[in-house]
Write an enzyme that holds these catalytic residues in place. Structure first.
Site, PDB file in Angstrom:
ATOM      1  N   ASN A 137       0.855  -1.178   0.000  1.00 51.03           N
ATOM      2  CA  ASN A 137       0.000   0.000   0.000  1.00 51.03           C
ATOM      3  C   ASN A 137       0.905   1.247   0.000  1.00 51.03           C
ATOM      4  O   ASN A 137       1.663   1.472   0.943  1.00 51.03           O
ATOM      5  CB  ASN A 137      -0.885  -0.044   1.270  1.00 51.03           C
ATOM      6  CG  ASN A 137      -1.836   1.120   1.354  1.00 51.03           C
ATOM      7  OD1 ASN A 137      -1.832   2.007   0.507  1.00 51.03           O
ATOM      8  ND2 ASN A 137      -2.656   1.124   2.387  1.00 51.03           N
ATOM      9  N   PHE A 138       0.809   2.036  -1.067  1.00 54.45           N
ATOM     10  CA  PHE A 138       1.688   3.217  -1.195  1.00 54.45           C
ATOM     11  C   PHE A 138       1.225   4.387  -0.330  1.00 54.45           C
ATOM     12  O   PHE A 138       1.947   5.358  -0.167  1.00 54.45           O
ATOM     13  CB  PHE A 138       1.748   3.667  -2.666  1.00 54.45           C
ATOM     14  CG  PHE A 138       2.619   2.801  -3.553  1.00 54.45           C
ATOM     15  CD1 PHE A 138       3.149   1.609  -3.108  1.00 54.45           C
ATOM     16  CD2 PHE A 138       2.917   3.205  -4.866  1.00 54.45           C
ATOM     17  CE1 PHE A 138       3.966   0.817  -3.938  1.00 54.45           C
ATOM     18  CE2 PHE A 138       3.730   2.436  -5.698  1.00 54.45           C
ATOM     19  CZ  PHE A 138       4.247   1.243  -5.235  1.00 54.45           C
ATOM     20  N   LYS A 139      -0.027   4.318   0.177  1.00 51.76           N
ATOM     21  CA  LYS A 139      -0.586   5.410   0.999  1.00 51.76           C
ATOM     22  C   LYS A 139      -0.300   6.755   0.338  1.00 51.76           C
ATOM     23  O   LYS A 139      -0.447   6.885  -0.878  1.00 51.76           O
ATOM     24  CB  LYS A 139      -0.050   5.312   2.434  1.00 51.76           C
ATOM     25  CG  LYS A 139      -0.421   3.969   3.088  1.00 51.76           C
ATOM     26  CD  LYS A 139      -0.306   3.958   4.586  1.00 51.76           C
ATOM     27  CE  LYS A 139      -0.786   2.620   5.133  1.00 51.76           C
ATOM     28  NZ  LYS A 139      -0.752   2.504   6.577  1.00 51.76           N
ATOM     29  N   HIS A 144     -10.030   0.753   4.609  1.00 50.92           N
ATOM     30  CA  HIS A 144      -8.762   0.826   5.339  1.00 50.92           C
ATOM     31  C   HIS A 144      -8.986   1.668   6.584  1.00 50.92           C
ATOM     32  O   HIS A 144      -9.825   2.575   6.586  1.00 50.92           O
ATOM     33  CB  HIS A 144      -7.684   1.453   4.440  1.00 50.92           C
ATOM     34  CG  HIS A 144      -6.312   1.285   5.011  1.00 50.92           C
ATOM     35  ND1 HIS A 144      -5.822   2.105   5.997  1.00 50.92           N
ATOM     36  CD2 HIS A 144      -5.343   0.369   4.772  1.00 50.92           C
ATOM     37  CE1 HIS A 144      -4.606   1.696   6.338  1.00 50.92           C
ATOM     38  NE2 HIS A 144      -4.292   0.648   5.603  1.00 50.92           N
ATOM     39  N   GLU A 170      -5.913  -5.793  10.154  1.00 52.80           N
ATOM     40  CA  GLU A 170      -4.826  -4.854  10.475  1.00 52.80           C
ATOM     41  C   GLU A 170      -5.166  -4.067  11.735  1.00 52.80           C
ATOM     42  O   GLU A 170      -5.903  -3.086  11.672  1.00 52.80           O
ATOM     43  CB  GLU A 170      -4.686  -3.805   9.362  1.00 52.80           C
ATOM     44  CG  GLU A 170      -4.254  -4.302   8.032  1.00 52.80           C
ATOM     45  CD  GLU A 170      -3.673  -3.158   7.187  1.00 52.80           C
ATOM     46  OE1 GLU A 170      -2.771  -3.451   6.412  1.00 52.80           O
ATOM     47  OE2 GLU A 170      -4.093  -1.995   7.324  1.00 52.80           O
ATOM     48  N   ILE A 209       0.032  -0.162  13.062  1.00 52.21           N
ATOM     49  CA  ILE A 209       0.406   0.369  11.744  1.00 52.21           C
ATOM     50  C   ILE A 209       1.588   1.333  11.871  1.00 52.21           C
ATOM     51  O   ILE A 209       1.617   2.170  12.772  1.00 52.21           O
ATOM     52  CB  ILE A 209      -0.816   1.058  11.072  1.00 52.21           C
ATOM     53  CG1 ILE A 209      -1.848  -0.002  10.677  1.00 52.21           C
ATOM     54  CG2 ILE A 209      -0.389   1.881   9.857  1.00 52.21           C
ATOM     55  CD1 ILE A 209      -3.130   0.546  10.071  1.00 52.21           C
ATOM     56  N   GLY A 237       2.692  -3.294  10.699  1.00 53.98           N
ATOM     57  CA  GLY A 237       4.016  -3.499  11.263  1.00 53.98           C
ATOM     58  C   GLY A 237       4.879  -4.533  10.560  1.00 53.98           C
ATOM     59  O   GLY A 237       6.015  -4.771  10.967  1.00 53.98           O
ATOM     60  N   ALA A 282       2.985  -1.530   4.177  1.00 59.22           N
ATOM     61  CA  ALA A 282       3.245  -0.180   3.654  1.00 59.22           C
ATOM     62  C   ALA A 282       4.637   0.285   4.075  1.00 59.22           C
ATOM     63  O   ALA A 282       5.613   0.050   3.360  1.00 59.22           O
ATOM     64  CB  ALA A 282       2.162   0.782   4.119  1.00 59.22           C
ATOM     65  N   SER A 283       4.746   0.886   5.268  1.00 57.64           N
ATOM     66  CA  SER A 283       5.994   1.568   5.648  1.00 57.64           C
ATOM     67  C   SER A 283       7.239   0.679   5.608  1.00 57.64           C
ATOM     68  O   SER A 283       8.325   1.158   5.265  1.00 57.64           O
ATOM     69  CB  SER A 283       5.851   2.191   7.037  1.00 57.64           C
ATOM     70  OG  SER A 283       5.461   1.212   7.977  1.00 57.64           O
TER      71      SER A 283
HETATM   72  O1  G3P Z   1      -2.358  -1.061   4.435  1.00 53.81           O
HETATM   73  C1  G3P Z   1      -1.173  -1.435   5.040  1.00 53.81           C
HETATM   74  C2  G3P Z   1      -0.976  -0.799   6.323  1.00 53.81           C
HETATM   75  O2  G3P Z   1      -1.961  -0.089   6.933  1.00 53.81           O
HETATM   76  C3  G3P Z   1       0.063  -1.361   7.210  1.00 53.81           C
HETATM   77  O3  G3P Z   1       0.937  -0.318   7.342  1.00 53.81           O
HETATM   78  O4  G3P Z   1       3.090   0.720   7.589  1.00 53.81           O
HETATM   79  O5  G3P Z   1       2.337  -0.935   9.264  1.00 53.81           O
HETATM   80  O6  G3P Z   1       2.958  -1.709   6.980  1.00 53.81           O
HETATM   81  P1  G3P Z   1       2.417  -0.589   7.828  1.00 53.81           P
END
Ligand code: G3P
Length: 227
Positions: free
Chosen positions: A11-13, A95, A143, A148, A183, A204-205
């Site tokens: 997810n590129f957000k 989301h 999630e 996150i 995470g 994402a991150s």
């Molecule tokens: O959609 C993926 C997300 O919300 C998870 O974010 O940064 O914890 O991988 P992250």
């Protein structure tokens, strides 16, 4: 463009590292790892970046959100048909950073199915799993919002949340693919997710903000191959 499991969706957000030219660059990295490892890796860029990515890159592209609307008078909304025509194969729905009401989730799942897009519904905990599964989306991702962007993976610190969601969703509709996210940042996190019964991760991150996203995605893919 088919989605196969195990599936990794990035997810590129709205990170700058995954916006505009950077979005295309990161999608090409995902494509490279996917070609090298034969693991299905998709990306979910911002809407405006979808066409340039689908034109140049052959991996599944998802939108980050679609509105519960039909064509017509809906200024500023996102229409399922527009996402489809831009070349996306699916969309994230609900989301935790773009929540919808239950009735809206149901409507978007229907709209998305009408235009033959894949629906991936996010939930924050197992609580609504059965209800959402009853709407028969193609995929569900659990999630917990508090994890996150922490780098602390749900698959490691909340394994029961993941396995419970898998159990509840599959008890309603075994065809629904279950992913987990929040995470996830190492190959071990991905391996733990699959061992809990998921068929992939939403991340994402851990990829977008990594110094070397290629290395991280390769580690994810290699850990999937091991399981
Ligand atoms: O959609 C993926 C997300 O919300 C998870 O974010 O940064 O914890 O991988 P992250």
């Amino acid at each position: 463009m088919n989605v196969r499991t195990p599936f990794v969706l990035v997810n590129f957000k709205t990170y700058l590292q995954s916006t505009g030219k950077n979005a295309l660059k990161l999608a090409k990295i995902a494509e490279k790892v996917s070609l090298e490892t034969e693991i299905c890796i998709g990306v979910a860029p911002q809407y405006v970046d979808i066409p340039k990515i689908t034109k140049e890159v052959s991996i599944p592209v998802f939108a980050q959100h679609v509105d519960p609307i039909s064509p017509g008078r809906n200024t500023g909304h996102i229409l399922a048909e527009a996402i489809k025509e831009a070349g996306a194969v699916g969309t994230i729905i609900n989301h935790s950073e773009r929540r919808l009401k239950l009735t809206e989730i149901e409507k978007v799942i229907k709209r998305v199915a009408e235009v033959k897009l894949i629906s991936l519904v996010c939930i924050g905990s197992p609580r609504l799993s059965r209800k959402i599964a009853g709407f028969h989306p193609n995929m569900v991702a659990v999630e917990p919002p508090e994890l996150i962007e922490t780098g602390i993976s749900v698959s490691k610190v909340k394994p029961e949340v993941v396995s419970r969601t898998v159990e509840l969703v599959k008890s309603v509709d075994p065809k629904i693919v279950v992913l987990c996210g929040a995470g996830v940042s190492t190959g071990d996190d991905v391996e733990a997710a699959l061992k809990l019964g998921t068929e992939g991760v939403l991340v994402a991150s851990g990829v977008v903000k990594a110094k070397d996203p290629y290395k991280v995605l390769l580690e994810f893919a290699e850990s999937i191959t091991k399981v």
